[in-house]
Design a protein around this motif. Structure first.
Motif, PDB file in Angstrom:
ATOM      1  N   LEU A   6      10.674 -28.518  -9.469  1.00  0.00           N
ATOM      2  CA  LEU A   6      11.273 -27.507  -8.596  1.00  0.00           C
ATOM      3  C   LEU A   6      12.451 -26.876  -9.320  1.00  0.00           C
ATOM      4  N   ILE A   7      12.599 -25.564  -9.170  1.00  0.00           N
ATOM      5  CA  ILE A   7      13.727 -24.840  -9.752  1.00  0.00           C
ATOM      6  C   ILE A   7      14.474 -24.134  -8.628  1.00  0.00           C
ATOM      7  N   LEU A   8      15.765 -24.415  -8.501  1.00  0.00           N
ATOM      8  CA  LEU A   8      16.642 -23.748  -7.536  1.00  0.00           C
ATOM      9  C   LEU A   8      17.596 -22.883  -8.343  1.00  0.00           C
ATOM     10  N   CYS A   9      17.506 -21.570  -8.184  1.00  0.00           N
ATOM     11  CA  CYS A   9      18.183 -20.680  -9.122  1.00  0.00           C
ATOM     12  C   CYS A   9      18.979 -19.583  -8.431  1.00  0.00           C
TER      13      CYS A   9
ATOM     14  N   MET B 295      14.881 -18.939  -5.131  1.00  0.00           N
ATOM     15  CA  MET B 295      16.139 -18.233  -5.343  1.00  0.00           C
ATOM     16  C   MET B 295      17.164 -18.712  -4.307  1.00  0.00           C
ATOM     17  N   VAL B 296      18.349 -19.081  -4.774  1.00  0.00           N
ATOM     18  CA  VAL B 296      19.445 -19.480  -3.898  1.00  0.00           C
ATOM     19  C   VAL B 296      20.577 -18.497  -4.164  1.00  0.00           C
ATOM     20  N   THR B 297      20.703 -17.475  -3.336  1.00  0.00           N
ATOM     21  CA  THR B 297      21.596 -16.375  -3.672  1.00  0.00           C
ATOM     22  C   THR B 297      22.061 -15.614  -2.441  1.00  0.00           C
ATOM     23  N   SER B 298      23.132 -14.869  -2.610  1.00  0.00           N
ATOM     24  CA  SER B 298      23.658 -14.040  -1.523  1.00  0.00           C
ATOM     25  C   SER B 298      22.971 -12.689  -1.440  1.00  0.00           C
ATOM     26  N   ARG B 299      22.059 -12.409  -2.356  1.00  0.00           N
ATOM     27  CA  ARG B 299      21.326 -11.145  -2.329  1.00  0.00           C
ATOM     28  C   ARG B 299      20.185 -11.243  -1.328  1.00  0.00           C
TER      29      ARG B 299
ATOM     30  N   SER C 160       8.921 -18.193  -5.256  1.00  0.00           N
ATOM     31  CA  SER C 160       8.214 -19.008  -4.270  1.00  0.00           C
ATOM     32  C   SER C 160       8.861 -18.943  -2.896  1.00  0.00           C
ATOM     33  N   ASP C 161      10.196 -18.896  -2.866  1.00  0.00           N
ATOM     34  CA  ASP C 161      10.907 -18.881  -1.589  1.00  0.00           C
ATOM     35  C   ASP C 161      12.338 -18.434  -1.845  1.00  0.00           C
TER      36      ASP C 161
ATOM     37  N   LEU D 121       2.908 -16.676   0.049  1.00  0.00           N
ATOM     38  CA  LEU D 121       4.204 -15.996   0.006  1.00  0.00           C
ATOM     39  C   LEU D 121       4.072 -14.677  -0.747  1.00  0.00           C
ATOM     40  N   ASP D 122       3.381 -13.727  -0.123  1.00  0.00           N
ATOM     41  CA  ASP D 122       3.195 -12.438  -0.779  1.00  0.00           C
ATOM     42  C   ASP D 122       3.733 -11.300   0.070  1.00  0.00           C
ATOM     43  N   THR D 123       4.502 -11.634   1.081  1.00  0.00           N
ATOM     44  CA  THR D 123       5.089 -10.599   1.923  1.00  0.00           C
ATOM     45  C   THR D 123       6.559 -10.899   2.138  1.00  0.00           C
ATOM     46  N   ILE D 124       7.292  -9.896   2.518  1.00  0.00           N
ATOM     47  CA  ILE D 124       8.719 -10.076   2.788  1.00  0.00           C
ATOM     48  C   ILE D 124       8.921 -10.994   3.979  1.00  0.00           C
ATOM     49  N   ALA D 125       8.055 -10.899   4.974  1.00  0.00           N
ATOM     50  CA  ALA D 125       8.208 -11.725   6.170  1.00  0.00           C
ATOM     51  C   ALA D 125       8.130 -13.199   5.838  1.00  0.00           C
TER      52      ALA D 125
END
Length: 303
Positions: free
Chosen positions: A52-55, A84-88, A103-104, A145-149
């Protein structure tokens, strides 16, 4: 028990420590490695495999999106969760991350519960969660996981705050600490910056008035909500520059909280924030904002 490993990539030591503490408290057998930016993570991923990568997204030398694109271009990485772990949290950023193969998504600031839920979800899909828990791996579940929702639907939606609070009148009596040390730490080399911003804490957000701002910290005034900001709580300060309407989402933690009045039921509180980002672009942005002396309020729906 099979070994399960995770790579944490973030330029802010405070954020890395926050994530490590949450993971170790819920997954005692998890092997944790860390990298200070995308370039360092690239070197580590070239030598070893991770489950797992948390970035983070914004980092010096190589950002999270660039690392993600490189990683997905390597053979045999399609099944490895990259979160992705981010404020964006803007729509265009999410779309860009989807196209690159993310992935998420975990939005900053996050609670331990939100982070752990995303980690469990990612490891469950890859079949590694059962290994971590000592059982037989379960069949891989299609992520879809291919949609924004799918990326943002599981995040708690936070309604935009109401109109920003008026600037509080100066209070003559000295401030009384609410949940911080007795002596509030001064904001080093701070400049008075006229304007407003948005302070986001896990599960709560405040419209705030900026009193002073430096490259290392900020002093803001917020209206007391359902709960008080807590010392060492992680947060994001959204700042918008008046000249070009550009926005900086600065990661920080609550260093001190003090009342504006010497009474327990005070309506306004002062919050000292210590910035944790080491990204040169954000530091440059803060420098320009301090030089202009004006910050405009910014609300980012869904961020």
């Amino acid at each position: 028990m099979a070994k399960v490993s995770v790579l944490i990539v973030d330029d802010a030591p405070f954020i890395r420590d926050l994530i490590k503490k949450a993971l170790r408290s819920h997954f005692p057998g998890l092997q944790i490695e860390e990298a200070i930016n995308g370039r360092k993570a690239q070197q580590m991923l070239s030598r070893a495999e991770f489950d797992l990568i948390l970035c983070d997204w914004e980092m010096p030398e190589m950002g999270g999106l660039e690392l993600l694109k490189w990683f997905r271009g390597q053979p045999g990485t399609g099944a490895t969760p990259f979160v992705m772990v981010t404020s964006r949290g803007d729509k265009e950023n999410v779309v860009e991350a989807i196209q690159a193969g993310v992935s998420d998504y975990v939005g900053k600031p996050f609670s331990n519960e939100q982070l752990i839920a995303k980690v469990k979800k990612a490891l469950q899909r890859s079949g590694r969660l059962a290994l971590l828990q000592g059982g037989a791996p379960k069949p891989t579940v299609s992520s879809g996981l291919d949609t924004i929702a799918n990326l943002t639907g599981n995040r708690r939606a936070e309604p935009p705050p109401s109109a920003p609070p008026p600037k509080p009148r100066p209070i003559a009596p000295p401030a009384v600490s609410a949940s911080a040390p007795a002596e509030e730490a001064p904001v080093a080399a701070a400049e008075s910056v006229r304007g407003q911003a948005q302070l986001r804490l896990p599960g709560q957000q405040f419209a705030c008035v900026i009193k002073t701002l430096s490259l290392r910290d900020a002093l803001v005034v917020v209206r007391r909500g359902e709960r008080m900001p807590q010392v060492f709580e992680s947060g994001v300060l959204d700042l918008e520059q008046d000249s070009d309407r550009s926005v900086a989402r600065v990661n920080a933690y609550v260093h001190a909280v003090a009342s504006m009045e010497p009474k327990m039921d005070c309506e306004w509180v002062k919050v000292t924030l210590k910035f944790v980002d080491q990204d040169p672009e954000k530091l440059d942005y803060l420098s320009r904002l301090i030089a202009s002396g004006t910050a405009q309020q910014h609300y980012s729906p869904g961020a």
